[in-house]
Design an enzyme around this catalytic site. Structure first.
Site, PDB file in Angstrom:
ATOM      1  N   GLU A  23       9.775  21.093 -13.123  1.00 30.33           N
ATOM      2  CA  GLU A  23       8.755  21.617 -12.213  1.00 30.33           C
ATOM      3  C   GLU A  23       7.498  21.963 -12.994  1.00 30.33           C
ATOM      4  O   GLU A  23       7.571  22.511 -14.100  1.00 30.33           O
ATOM      5  CB  GLU A  23       9.258  22.874 -11.501  1.00 30.33           C
ATOM      6  N   PHE A  25       3.258  23.533 -12.361  1.00 31.01           N
ATOM      7  CA  PHE A  25       2.361  24.180 -11.404  1.00 31.01           C
ATOM      8  C   PHE A  25       0.923  23.726 -11.638  1.00 31.01           C
ATOM      9  O   PHE A  25       0.600  23.149 -12.681  1.00 31.01           O
ATOM     10  CB  PHE A  25       2.469  25.712 -11.476  1.00 31.01           C
ATOM     11  N   LYS A  28      -5.394  26.077 -13.733  1.00 27.90           N
ATOM     12  CA  LYS A  28      -6.600  26.689 -13.180  1.00 27.90           C
ATOM     13  C   LYS A  28      -7.891  26.022 -13.648  1.00 27.90           C
ATOM     14  O   LYS A  28      -8.953  26.290 -13.098  1.00 27.90           O
ATOM     15  CB  LYS A  28      -6.631  28.174 -13.537  1.00 27.90           C
ATOM     16  N   GLY A 114       7.111  30.391   1.610  1.00 35.35           N
ATOM     17  CA  GLY A 114       6.092  30.887   0.695  1.00 35.35           C
ATOM     18  C   GLY A 114       6.138  32.385   0.558  1.00 35.35           C
ATOM     19  O   GLY A 114       6.815  33.091   1.324  1.00 35.35           O
TER      20      GLY A 114
END
Length: 595
Positions: A23, A25, A28, A114
């Site tokens: 996984e 993410f 930024k 979520g």
């Protein structure tokens, strides 16, 4: 391909080894994103069954999530699962995300309610949105049928709204009954509790694959922070081993690797699961250390970067795209061998794809270079850190030779470290670069090795693969005529040569493709997946010289490095050479004798 189908395929026999997935993410910053793509690209070689990419809470940066899914699927060739949350997500936004996933060829969605907002109290659905993950699952099934494999979250130790995991099992069953086809769990470190929880799920009629979420341990602080945030049980032995060394990150990582690997081993030996899903936190080392400890990968082995039997010999000598419309691609020009992202991007709207008809001048296969913006992936600071400040042609020769020798991990023209396949011609390539022939692409001759060869093999089993020796390089004006004359004297050699603003010169008698790799397999026609030909070389020429200009621009205008690299870009020649006698392993290098 669907996650559940991949897992079924990988575990047809109970003796098949365990599989794993990763996984990531959304970073930024744009530079963080580029660095993550590089890391995902490297971790591809470990052999994950799939990867997933998280959806930021409330849909923030959701477009970037979709972009990452598309890039991972199309350019990196990674089977991808996209997270999709209900939190503050109206139906229209959910539908747009699903369409983006569909158009990218992604067939896997992890449907989540979520987290509640960090500020503002309890979770609540927006008007026209969804109240529970099962509603999102049902919406996807109702609108997309069986196209998507849908995963849902499982909580072996409860969630913030309900601490008793037994109470949550019926709700998990409802999500599966609504159409979910696999379960991915929250992180945990209590193996015995997880094993018992899986058995309870099976007893409740939840028969889809259950995938444990594994969080490697990098530092003591991050370990404690994540465990506390998820409110999970930390076994006594974890604390006993980690607390005394908590201020030494290296020792914590080593001990954490042993603890997490032992936990994974218990899970696998229990027989309740056969697949591990790693929450990488966009890091690489800790996950790789656990996989090595489990014996699922061997990063030191040139012959086998992935022991995992789920990574068979690749079907083609280059990495396939999984995007819609590209899955059947069987031919590529060799020029983009080291820049597959660029190739996939530039041919995204190719209306003749995948027929390989580059020779048709009407083909839009290679659009205007200006559409693709900045081509060099490194920032100015990173470029200088990687490649220094060369001031002479000799400096460039040493730099390029360092790349061939594995001491430098990339060049402006090569996104990846040098591949294992050049080992047989490594010394010749280093010699050429130190003599001022700056190579940016190459392959050795291969004369009929078995298709399961650990370095050169590709395609179906029981076949044989071949390739012609190939070199591509920048050559200075004072050497180019001698090199071209030497090529003209050798009847086994064909070449294309051009300056940035000059006319193409070649000794090839045809404009069509010259196959430089091919395979012979039982019951099949000859497969010719990698070619050299004129139209795509001219498109690549523009990109190759543009990359040199962008590298030059990282330096001050009056600096020796800027002047040197500008000179290479504007005055040197780009040449590709094919030695058509694939039985002559080193014949291509004889051309350079006396030059």
């Amino acid at each position: 391909m669907k996650v559940s189908e991949k897992l079924l395929q990988a575990h047809r026999d109970q003796n098949d080894p365990a599989t794993f997935s990763f996984e990531y993410f959304v970073p930024k910053t744009s530079q963080g994103l580029q660095n993550l793509y590089d890391r995902m690209d490297r971790m591809y070689d470990l052999g994950p069954q799939f990867i997933d990419i998280t959806w930021n809470a409330g849909g923030r940066l959701s477009n970037l999530t979709c972009e990452m899914v598309a890039t991972a699927h199309s350019a990196l060739g990674l089977e991808t699962c996209m997270h999709l949350t209900c939190t503050r997500m109206p139906t229209e936004k959910v539908e747009n995300a699903l369409k983006d996933a569909y158009n990218a060829g992604c067939q896997n969605i992890l449907a989540l309610r979520g987290d509640p907002p960090a500020v503002g109290g309890e979770w609540e659905a927006v008007e026209g949105g969804f109240s529970y993950a099962k509603d999102l699952v049902k919406y996807i099934r109702d609108n997309y049928g069986d196209y998507f494999d849908i995963g849902v979250a499982g909580y072996p130790e409860g969630d913030p709204d309900e601490r008793n995991p037994d109470v949550l099992i019926p709700f998990l069953k409802e999500k599966v009954d609504a159409g979910a086809s696999f379960v991915v769990t929250q992180m945990f470190y209590d193996a015995e509790n997880f094993i018992e929880w899986v058995r309870k799920c099976r007893k409740a009629g939840i028969n889809v694959p259950i995938i444990p979420g594994i969080m490697p341990i990098s530092t003591y602080a991050s370990f404690m922070r994540r465990a506390t945030w998820c409110d999970i049980n930390i076994p006594k032995e974890f604390l006993e081993k980690l607390e005394p060394i908590k201020n030494d990150d290296a020792l914590v990582r080593q001990a954490g690797t042993e603890l997490v690997a032992d936990m994974c081993r218990k899970l696998l030996e229990s027989g309740v699961i056969n697949h591990l899903h790693f929450y990488t936190m966009n890091l690489e080392k800790s996950t790789v250390m656990v996989l090595e400890r489990l014996g699922l990968v061997d990063t030191d082995s040139v012959a086998s970067k992935a022991i995992n039997s789920s990574r068979p010999t690749p079907p083609l000598p280059w990495r396939q795209s999984l995007a819609l419309g590209r899955k059947e691609e069987t031919v590529r020009p060799i020029f983009w061998k080291n820049r597959k992202h660029s190739y996939v991007s530039r041919t995204a709207e190719w209306d003749e794809f995948p027929n390989g008809r580059w020779g048709d001048s009407r083909s839009p296969a290679f659009g205007d270079l200006e559409r693709y913006g900045v081509l060099m992936r490194q920032t100015a600071t990173k470029a200088i850190e990687l490649w220094g400040t060369p001031a002479t042609p000799e400096d460039l020769g040493e730099l390029f030779a360092g790349y061939i020798d594995g001491k430098i991990k990339s060049l402006p023209w090569s996104d990846q470290p040098i591949s294992d396949e050049i080992e047989s011609i490594k010394h010749q390539l280093i010699d050429l670069n130190k003599r001022g022939f700056l190579t940016i692409n190459s392959q050795p001759a291969v004369n009929g090795v078995r298709s399961n060869h650990p370095v050169h093999g590709w395609g179906p089993s029981n076949g044989y693969v071949y390739q012609k020796a190939y070199l591509e390089m920048f050559v200075s004006p004072d050497k180019i005529e001698q090199l071209v004359a030497a090529c003209d004297k050798n009847e086994d050699v064909t070449y294309y040569v051009v300056k940035q603003d000059g006319e193409l010169r070649t000794n090839s008698t045809v404009d069509g493709p010259n196959a430089v790799t091919w395979g012979i397999y039982p019951g099949k026609e000859v497969i010719q997946p990698t070619v050299v030909e004129k139209i795509s070389f001219l498109a690549w020429k523009d990109e190759a010289f543009r990359l040199g200009e962008e590298w030059a621009n990282v330096f001050a205008a009056d600096s020796p490095s800027r002047k040197l690299i500008d000179t290479v870009s504007k005055e040197w020649y780009l040449i590709n050479i094919v030695h058509n006698d694939f039985q002559d392993a080193l014949g291509i290098f004889n051309i350079f004798n006396g030059l």
